[in-house]
Structure formats: structure tokens, C-alpha cells
Design a protein around this motif. Structure first.
Motif, PDB file in Angstrom:
ATOM      1  N   LEU A  49      12.862  -1.665 -11.777  1.00 34.61           N
ATOM      2  CA  LEU A  49      11.423  -1.825 -12.002  1.00 34.61           C
ATOM      3  C   LEU A  49      11.002  -3.272 -12.201  1.00 34.61           C
ATOM      4  CD1 LEU A  49      10.389   1.327 -14.028  1.00 34.61           C
ATOM      5  CD2 LEU A  49      10.044   0.777 -11.628  1.00 34.61           C
ATOM      6  N   ILE A  50      11.956  -4.195 -12.215  1.00 36.90           N
ATOM      7  CA  ILE A  50      11.586  -5.610 -12.298  1.00 36.90           C
ATOM      8  C   ILE A  50      10.627  -5.979 -11.165  1.00 36.90           C
ATOM      9  CG2 ILE A  50      12.458  -7.973 -12.074  1.00 36.90           C
ATOM     10  CD1 ILE A  50      15.029  -7.049 -13.434  1.00 36.90           C
ATOM     11  N   ARG A  98      11.190  -3.088  -3.664  1.00 37.14           N
ATOM     12  CA  ARG A  98      10.241  -2.046  -4.022  1.00 37.14           C
ATOM     13  C   ARG A  98      10.163  -0.987  -2.934  1.00 37.14           C
ATOM     14  NH1 ARG A  98       5.600   0.164  -4.518  1.00 37.14           N
ATOM     15  NH2 ARG A  98       4.496   0.285  -6.499  1.00 37.14           N
ATOM     16  N   ARG A 115      11.332   8.250  -0.510  1.00 34.41           N
ATOM     17  CA  ARG A 115      10.916   9.621  -0.825  1.00 34.41           C
ATOM     18  C   ARG A 115      10.248  10.327   0.330  1.00 34.41           C
ATOM     19  NH1 ARG A 115      11.171   9.272  -6.358  1.00 34.41           N
ATOM     20  NH2 ARG A 115      11.146   7.072  -6.954  1.00 34.41           N
ATOM     21  N   TRP A 116       9.677   9.582   1.253  1.00 31.62           N
ATOM     22  CA  TRP A 116       8.961  10.191   2.379  1.00 31.62           C
ATOM     23  C   TRP A 116       9.897  10.613   3.494  1.00 31.62           C
ATOM     24  CZ3 TRP A 116       4.870  11.463   0.125  1.00 31.62           C
ATOM     25  CH2 TRP A 116       4.245  10.613  -0.794  1.00 31.62           C
ATOM     26  N   HIS A 129      11.162   2.968  -3.585  1.00 32.21           N
ATOM     27  CA  HIS A 129      10.095   3.965  -3.658  1.00 32.21           C
ATOM     28  C   HIS A 129       9.885   4.760  -2.377  1.00 32.21           C
ATOM     29  CE1 HIS A 129       8.700   3.016  -7.638  1.00 32.21           C
ATOM     30  NE2 HIS A 129       8.747   1.729  -7.344  1.00 32.21           N
ATOM     31  N   ASP A 174      17.787   1.736 -13.600  1.00 33.23           N
ATOM     32  CA  ASP A 174      16.353   2.014 -13.721  1.00 33.23           C
ATOM     33  C   ASP A 174      15.604   0.802 -14.255  1.00 33.23           C
ATOM     34  OD1 ASP A 174      16.725   4.537 -12.737  1.00 33.23           O
ATOM     35  OD2 ASP A 174      16.473   5.580 -14.640  1.00 33.23           O
ATOM     36  N   MET A 175      16.143   0.199 -15.282  1.00 35.79           N
ATOM     37  CA  MET A 175      15.467  -0.946 -15.883  1.00 35.79           C
ATOM     38  C   MET A 175      15.447  -2.154 -14.937  1.00 35.79           C
ATOM     39  SD  MET A 175      17.557  -2.673 -19.040  1.00 35.79           S
ATOM     40  CE  MET A 175      18.794  -3.893 -18.572  1.00 35.79           C
ATOM     41  N   ARG A 193       0.804  -1.232   0.000  1.00 34.23           N
ATOM     42  CA  ARG A 193       0.000   0.000   0.000  1.00 34.23           C
ATOM     43  C   ARG A 193       0.827   1.268   0.000  1.00 34.23           C
ATOM     44  NH1 ARG A 193      -4.079  -1.940   4.859  1.00 34.23           N
ATOM     45  NH2 ARG A 193      -3.769  -4.154   4.428  1.00 34.23           N
ATOM     46  N   GLY A 194       2.107   1.174   0.290  1.00 33.80           N
ATOM     47  CA  GLY A 194       2.919   2.376   0.423  1.00 33.80           C
ATOM     48  C   GLY A 194       2.935   2.878   1.859  1.00 33.80           C
ATOM     49  N   ARG A 229      22.745   4.710 -15.105  1.00 33.00           N
ATOM     50  CA  ARG A 229      21.397   5.114 -14.727  1.00 33.00           C
ATOM     51  C   ARG A 229      20.345   4.264 -15.447  1.00 33.00           C
ATOM     52  NH1 ARG A 229      19.659   9.139 -10.799  1.00 33.00           N
ATOM     53  NH2 ARG A 229      21.086  10.748 -11.525  1.00 33.00           N
ATOM     54  N   GLU A 284       8.313  -4.451  -9.985  1.00 31.73           N
ATOM     55  CA  GLU A 284       6.942  -3.992 -10.212  1.00 31.73           C
ATOM     56  C   GLU A 284       6.098  -5.018 -10.937  1.00 31.73           C
ATOM     57  OE1 GLU A 284       5.795  -0.862  -9.345  1.00 31.73           O
ATOM     58  OE2 GLU A 284       7.714  -0.402  -8.414  1.00 31.73           O
ATOM     59  N   TRP A 285       6.720  -5.817 -11.771  1.00 38.69           N
ATOM     60  CA  TRP A 285       5.907  -6.679 -12.643  1.00 38.69           C
ATOM     61  C   TRP A 285       6.304  -8.148 -12.612  1.00 38.69           C
ATOM     62  CZ3 TRP A 285       9.163  -9.006 -15.967  1.00 38.69           C
ATOM     63  CH2 TRP A 285      10.331  -8.331 -16.315  1.00 38.69           C
ATOM     64  N   LEU A 305       2.557   5.965   3.209  1.00 35.32           N
ATOM     65  CA  LEU A 305       1.525   6.905   3.658  1.00 35.32           C
ATOM     66  C   LEU A 305       0.183   6.228   3.879  1.00 35.32           C
ATOM     67  CD1 LEU A 305       1.932  10.280   1.746  1.00 35.32           C
ATOM     68  CD2 LEU A 305       2.683   9.638   4.034  1.00 35.32           C
ATOM     69  N   ALA A 306      -0.118   5.240   3.079  1.00 34.43           N
ATOM     70  CA  ALA A 306      -1.420   4.582   3.175  1.00 34.43           C
ATOM     71  C   ALA A 306      -1.426   3.475   4.230  1.00 34.43           C
ATOM     72  CB  ALA A 306      -1.823   4.007   1.818  1.00 34.43           C
TER      73      ALA A 306
END
Lengths: 215, 215
Positions: free
Chosen positions: B166-167, B105, B112-113, B109, B162-163, B24-25, B158, B169-170, B27-28
Motif C-alpha cells: 500500500l506504499i 499499483r 482482479r478483473w 489491484h 500488505d503494508m 483510473r483503473g 502477509r 497508494e500514498w 474498467l474506467a
DNA sequence: CCTACCGATCGGTAGG
DNA sequence: CCTACCGATCGGTAGG
């Protein structure tokens, strides 16, 4: 009756939301912040959107629709050569994520907060964007101009889109590398990944800027 | 006195937070959800962490430190060939992001918070990881085994990170492609991007699994 | 488009 | 580690 002023207020709210979602993310942005950025009070948002979630949906869907339009247009303008078509599609993504970072980042990240049919709609658009790139890769492989890793267009398409999508995270106009040079490097990287020639027959120009909401 | 039970409760909180932040991240996810996942009530979190933000910091820093350890170890184990060192570093990132999606992940991600020195610490770690990869690319270019786009190790580093990032993610273990095959494809993509030989002299094996908090 | 307000939930704390 | 509670803020609504 939907007056011109109403449309303009709506567009201003979308523009303010884009900047705030880019800077802080959807969850960390309050309705109050969005409306205050337009000089309104909190309740004004609900004259234009039934909910904060619906605003996000309409914004994210528009960002994806615009990218789809550019994708289809760039491909058809690129002629018959799969290499040129591929370079043109990569160019669209690089341009979107380097020149229009706010919209691109919002489109790539904030759709996660959607659910139900709204989430499904956005995922469908993202799949079409991936399939468009995979189609060109497959065509190039069948024509013998590409040599795909694992003979899988899906893997290369995913890797290329992932690498392009994150440009919006770190690219700065005032950095060491100009947008034009970054554009060139990423197209070259993408061609290497596909196992194609190191340059397209014609280098794509930077596509037209996406239409941004007027402030 | 820090008892064994205290340490175990702390680790359980971190493990629960990892899963919830992944799903959920930050913040959530509420403090109540994290503590309830461990069978505690809300206030129990503050026996182990001064704040929700501090928990995030310690979790994210640990994820990055672990990746740095694997990076340094893989590079020194790869011998002197820049191509093998590069393949080994890429392998570490691919393995982390495909086999340990939750931690990867969250690491990629949720930092950032953070803010202030906490954010700075994590950004420094991320820079070291990038520099490690860029160093190997530069060494390979000077040795004449790589031909970097724009003659820039930074751009290629970079794009590769980056590539790979994101692995998580999917990628799905039960998908069409096995972790071993995805591992191989991404190393091959990364070698193509660097303008190197299409295969390393020795393929890296999947590195040891990161140490996960015991439940 | 504003004012005034709603119930719900948040992170965090006091005291045990 | 729990109970009970704090002030603050949230998205959203009623009525004008």
C-alpha cells in the motif's frame, strides 16, 4: 412522508449494493443488478437515491462514520494508558476488517469513484481515523512507552492501518486461524511496530458488531 | 514478421495502459483512451492484443514476473543470514512500491478483473512471492534469530506484504520523507514484526530500477 | 415502484 | 493502422 416501508427498501438497496460492490466493485455493478437483488426493477433505485454515485457516497460515508464511532468509543473506554488505548484502536480495525469484510472492503476501496465534495468528505474521515491512531502513538512516545521508527507517528500509523485494512482481502472465518487468534496476532504485531511492550495490560475484547442494515 | 516498429507500438500501448490503469483503473479506462494516448485510433489495439483483457493479463503478468526476478536475485545476493535475506526481500517490495508506483499499483489491484487461467497464473505468482518471504521467516525462526507472532510465518509474511503493497497508494517523492528514509523505516518495521534484531548486519541498497517500457 | 424509452459509450470486427 | 460500423449495455428520465 417517509414511511417505514420506504426506509426498509432503502436499507435493502444499500445492503444489496454492499454485497455486489464487495464482489465486483462499484463500476462493474449495474443499477439493474442492485435493484433486481431486491426484487425491484431498475428505475426503483431513483426513488431512494438521486444517482448511483450518491448511493455509493451515502454507503461509504456510513461505513466510515461507524468506524469513527467505534474508534472514539474504544479509545475512551480503554483508560489512560497509551498502550491500552493503542491496542483498543488496533482491535477496532482488526475486528471491522475480519468480521465485517464486505463493508470494510467497500469502505476501503470504492470511495475512489467519488469526486468533489463527496470524495473530500470521505478523505477527511479517513484522515481523522489516521490521526486518532497517530495521536495515541505520539502520546505513548512522549510517555516513554513507545519507540517509534523514524520517531514518526505518521509512518507507523499508516503502516498499521494498511496492514489491518487488507485483512478483509484474504481472511476467511473457516480458515486455519480463528478470528480471535488473528485479532491477538495483529495487536501483537502492532505493538512490536510501535516499539512498545509485547502485550497490553488488558487485551481488548472484540468490539460490538457494527449495526448492519436489516434485510 | 514482427518489425521493430511493431514491438515499439506494443510497448507504447502497454506504457499508456499502465498510466491510465493507475489513474483510473482498468474498467474506467476505455480502449479508445489507451490508443489515443499513443496517437492511434481505437482499432489499432487489436493489431497487438486480441482483447482489452489480454492486454491487462500480459501487463500484470510482466509486472509480477519482474518482481519475482528481483526477489530471487536479491535473496541470493544477500548471503546466508536469514536476517539479511529478509531485509533484502522487504527492500525489494518497498522499492518497487515507492519508486515505481504506477506498475506496482496496477499489479496489486487490477489483476482482479482477470478470470480463468489468467487469474490463476497471477495468483500463483503472488503466492510464490509470499512463500519466498515466508520461507525466509521460517528459516530465521529455526535459526533462533526471529520470534514470529503465533509462530506463524504466513501471518507475518502477509502483514508485511500488505503494508508494503500500500506504499504505492500514498507515497510521494516530494513528500516530507525521502525514498531512502522510507525504505529504512519499513525495513525496521518489518524486522520488529519478525521479532528479529532491530537492524540487519548490512542495510540493503535500493535495487536496480525495473525495466520500464520505453516511450 | 413499473414500463418504456433516451442518448451515450462500450469492446470488438470487417474490410481495406 | 484507419474507417465505419455492430450489438449490447450503461445510467438516468418521463409519465403514470
Amino acid at each position: 412522508m417517509t414511511s417505514v416501508e420506504t426506509v426498509r427498501s432503502r436499507d435493502r438497496l444499500l445492503a444489496a449494493a454492499t454485497t455486489l460492490f464487495y464482489e465486483r466493485g462499484f463500476l462493474a455493478t449495474s443499477v439493474k443488478e442492485i435493484t433486481q437483488a431486491c426484487g425491484f426493477t431498475q428505475g426503483a433505485l431513483y426513488n431512494h437515491f438521486p444517482s448511483k454515485d450518491e448511493l455509493l457516497y451515502q454507503l461509504v460515508l456510513d461505513i466510515h462514520a461507524e468506524l469513527e464511532r467505534h474508534t472514539v468509543q474504544a479509545r475512551s473506554a480503554a483508560g489512560d494508558d497509551p498502550v491500552d488505548q493503542y491496542a483498543a484502536l488496533v482491535a477496532v480495525h482488526v475486528a471491522a476488517h475480519s468480521l465485517f469484510r464486505e463493508r470494510s472492503r467497500v469502505g476501503n476501496h470504492e470511495y475512489r469513484w467519488l469526486s468533489g465534495t463527496h470524495l473530500r468528505d470521505v478523505l477527511a474521515s479517513r484522515r481523522r481515523l489516521r490521526d486518532e491512531l497517530a495521536d495515541v502513538l505520539t502520546a505513548g512516545q512522549q510517555a516513554g512507552v513507545f519507540d517509534l521508527v523514524g520517531r514518526s507517528a505518521a509512518t507507523t500509523a499508516r503502516a498499521v492501518l494498511d496492514m489491518c485494512g487488507l485483512i478483509s482481502e484474504w481472511f476467511r472465518d473457516d480458515g486455519e486461524v480463528t478470528p480471535t487468534e488473528m485479532h491477538r496476532r495483529y495487536i501483537e504485531l502492532a505493538l512490536r511496530m510501535a516499539g512498545g511492550p509485547s502485550t497490553p495490560t488488558t487485551w481488548p475484547v472484540l468490539p460490538d458488531p457494527p449495526v448492519l442494515p436489516k434485510l
